[in-house]
Design a protein around this motif. Structure first.
Motif, mmCIF file in Angstrom:
data_model
loop_
_atom_site.group_PDB
_atom_site.id
_atom_site.type_symbol
_atom_site.label_atom_id
_atom_site.label_comp_id
_atom_site.label_asym_id
_atom_site.label_seq_id
_atom_site.Cartn_x
_atom_site.Cartn_y
_atom_site.Cartn_z
ATOM 1 N N HIS A 7 -1.687 -4.091 6.688
ATOM 2 C CA HIS A 7 -2.748 -4.498 7.607
ATOM 3 C C HIS A 7 -4.089 -4.531 6.867
ATOM 4 N N THR A 8 -4.867 -5.554 7.126
ATOM 5 C CA THR A 8 -6.147 -5.713 6.434
ATOM 6 C C THR A 8 -7.191 -4.712 6.903
ATOM 7 N N HIS A 9 -7.084 -4.272 8.161
ATOM 8 C CA HIS A 9 -8.072 -3.358 8.731
ATOM 9 C C HIS A 9 -7.386 -2.226 9.480
ATOM 10 N N THR A 10 -8.094 -1.135 9.631
ATOM 11 C CA THR A 10 -7.598 0.002 10.405
ATOM 12 C C THR A 10 -8.636 0.378 11.463
ATOM 13 N N LEU A 11 -8.147 1.012 12.494
ATOM 14 C CA LEU A 11 -9.013 1.599 13.518
ATOM 15 C C LEU A 11 -8.597 3.059 13.606
ATOM 16 N N ILE A 12 -9.411 3.917 13.040
ATOM 17 C CA ILE A 12 -9.111 5.346 13.002
ATOM 18 C C ILE A 12 -10.295 6.089 13.574
ATOM 19 N N ASP A 13 -10.036 6.903 14.581
ATOM 20 C CA ASP A 13 -11.090 7.653 15.275
ATOM 21 C C ASP A 13 -12.224 6.737 15.741
ATOM 22 N N GLY A 14 -11.858 5.550 16.227
ATOM 23 C CA GLY A 14 -12.844 4.621 16.777
ATOM 24 C C GLY A 14 -13.628 3.828 15.749
ATOM 25 N N VAL A 15 -13.293 3.958 14.475
ATOM 26 C CA VAL A 15 -14.022 3.255 13.419
ATOM 27 C C VAL A 15 -13.116 2.190 12.801
ATOM 28 N N ILE A 16 -13.577 0.938 12.830
ATOM 29 C CA ILE A 16 -12.840 -0.154 12.200
ATOM 30 C C ILE A 16 -13.309 -0.270 10.755
ATOM 31 N N SER A 17 -12.350 -0.323 9.841
ATOM 32 C CA SER A 17 -12.705 -0.497 8.436
ATOM 33 C C SER A 17 -11.594 -1.260 7.720
ATOM 34 N N GLU A 18 -11.925 -1.789 6.560
ATOM 35 C CA GLU A 18 -10.913 -2.460 5.755
ATOM 36 C C GLU A 18 -9.943 -1.412 5.243
ATOM 37 N N SER A 19 -8.667 -1.757 5.240
ATOM 38 C CA SER A 19 -7.669 -0.844 4.700
ATOM 39 C C SER A 19 -7.873 -0.755 3.190
ATOM 40 N N PRO A 20 -8.075 0.451 2.683
ATOM 41 C CA PRO A 20 -8.335 0.586 1.250
ATOM 42 C C PRO A 20 -7.118 0.295 0.378
ATOM 43 N N ILE A 21 -5.934 0.261 0.976
ATOM 44 C CA ILE A 21 -4.730 0.031 0.171
ATOM 45 C C ILE A 21 -3.915 -1.171 0.663
ATOM 46 N N PHE A 22 -4.586 -2.112 1.357
ATOM 47 C CA PHE A 22 -3.901 -3.317 1.818
ATOM 48 C C PHE A 22 -3.324 -4.080 0.636
ATOM 49 N N ILE A 23 -2.083 -4.557 0.802
ATOM 50 C CA ILE A 23 -1.430 -5.380 -0.216
ATOM 51 C C ILE A 23 -1.086 -6.721 0.440
ATOM 52 N N PRO A 24 -1.606 -7.837 -0.073
ATOM 53 C CA PRO A 24 -1.272 -9.144 0.504
ATOM 54 C C PRO A 24 0.243 -9.355 0.535
ATOM 55 N N SER A 25 0.693 -10.123 1.508
ATOM 56 C CA SER A 25 2.112 -10.289 1.779
ATOM 57 C C SER A 25 2.931 -10.700 0.559
ATOM 58 N N ASP A 26 2.451 -11.684 -0.193
ATOM 59 C CA ASP A 26 3.236 -12.142 -1.344
ATOM 60 C C ASP A 26 3.419 -11.029 -2.366
ATOM 61 N N ARG A 27 2.394 -10.243 -2.585
ATOM 62 C CA ARG A 27 2.496 -9.109 -3.505
ATOM 63 C C ARG A 27 3.293 -7.966 -2.884
ATOM 64 N N TYR A 28 3.168 -7.774 -1.576
ATOM 65 C CA TYR A 28 3.875 -6.685 -0.897
ATOM 66 C C TYR A 28 5.382 -6.824 -1.098
ATOM 67 N N LEU A 29 5.872 -8.034 -0.958
ATOM 68 C CA LEU A 29 7.310 -8.257 -1.088
ATOM 69 C C LEU A 29 7.811 -7.964 -2.497
ATOM 70 N N THR A 30 7.028 -8.324 -3.509
ATOM 71 C CA THR A 30 7.492 -8.156 -4.888
ATOM 72 C C THR A 30 7.095 -6.830 -5.513
ATOM 73 N N GLU A 31 5.974 -6.249 -5.075
ATOM 74 C CA GLU A 31 5.492 -5.020 -5.691
ATOM 75 C C GLU A 31 5.851 -3.764 -4.897
ATOM 76 N N ARG A 32 5.997 -3.884 -3.594
ATOM 77 C CA ARG A 32 6.255 -2.693 -2.788
ATOM 78 C C ARG A 32 7.662 -2.683 -2.205
ATOM 79 N N LEU A 33 8.002 -3.731 -1.478
ATOM 80 C CA LEU A 33 9.228 -3.701 -0.686
ATOM 81 C C LEU A 33 10.477 -3.506 -1.531
ATOM 82 N N ILE A 34 10.563 -4.171 -2.663
ATOM 83 C CA ILE A 34 11.776 -4.003 -3.474
ATOM 84 C C ILE A 34 11.727 -2.741 -4.331
ATOM 85 N N HIS A 35 10.610 -2.020 -4.284
ATOM 86 C CA HIS A 35 10.482 -0.790 -5.067
ATOM 87 C C HIS A 35 10.229 0.434 -4.188
ATOM 88 N N LEU A 36 10.699 0.406 -2.957
ATOM 89 C CA LEU A 36 10.529 1.569 -2.089
ATOM 90 C C LEU A 36 11.262 2.753 -2.702
#
Length: 136
Positions: A97-126
């Protein structure tokens, strides 16, 4: 399904592809009808849709943003951090997710990974899919 200008999704689907279509088809229908903004909110839980494996849930989460790219859509996924394993919050909520809402504060997710990279860098290396990985 779309009913009275609202998307109603009564239950999840075991098949991640079908679950994604269950979300995206009504969203696209409302956009096609000319709504200037489509708002979607709902719970995000690993056991709600009955996924056989956590990686199915993570694949689904990683495909939502590409599925609405260019559409006037705002989606809020509500994660119950008390009910989910910590890896679901990190891998599913913060990294897909690009943004988070935590304790009422919206901010950019500091560890967001774009979908194309997520599939190759994260999902296959869980960690639990690696030969020396830990089980959930």
């Amino acid at each position: 399904m779309v009913t009275e200008r609202r998307i109603v999704l009564g239950h999840g689907d075991r098949d991640a592809d079908q679950q994604l279509q269950n979300l995206l088809d009504p969203v696209r229908e409302l956009c096609d009808r000319g709504f200037s903004l489509v708002r979607v909110s709902g719970p995000a839980a690993w056991n709600v849709a009955g996924y056989a494996a956590p990686e199915d849930f993570l694949w689904y989460e990683s495909r939502v943003l590409p599925g609405i790219e260019g559409l006037p859509v705002a989606i809020m996924c509500a994660y119950d951090v008390a009910e989910l394993p910590p890896c679901a919050v990190v891998y599913g909520a913060l990294e897909t997710h690009t943004h988070t809402l935590i304790d009422g504060v919206i901010s950019e997710s500091p560890i967001f990974i774009p979908s194309d990279r997520y599939l190759t860098e994260r999902l296959i290396h869980l960690p639990w899919l690696e030969p020396t990985g830990r089980a959930l």
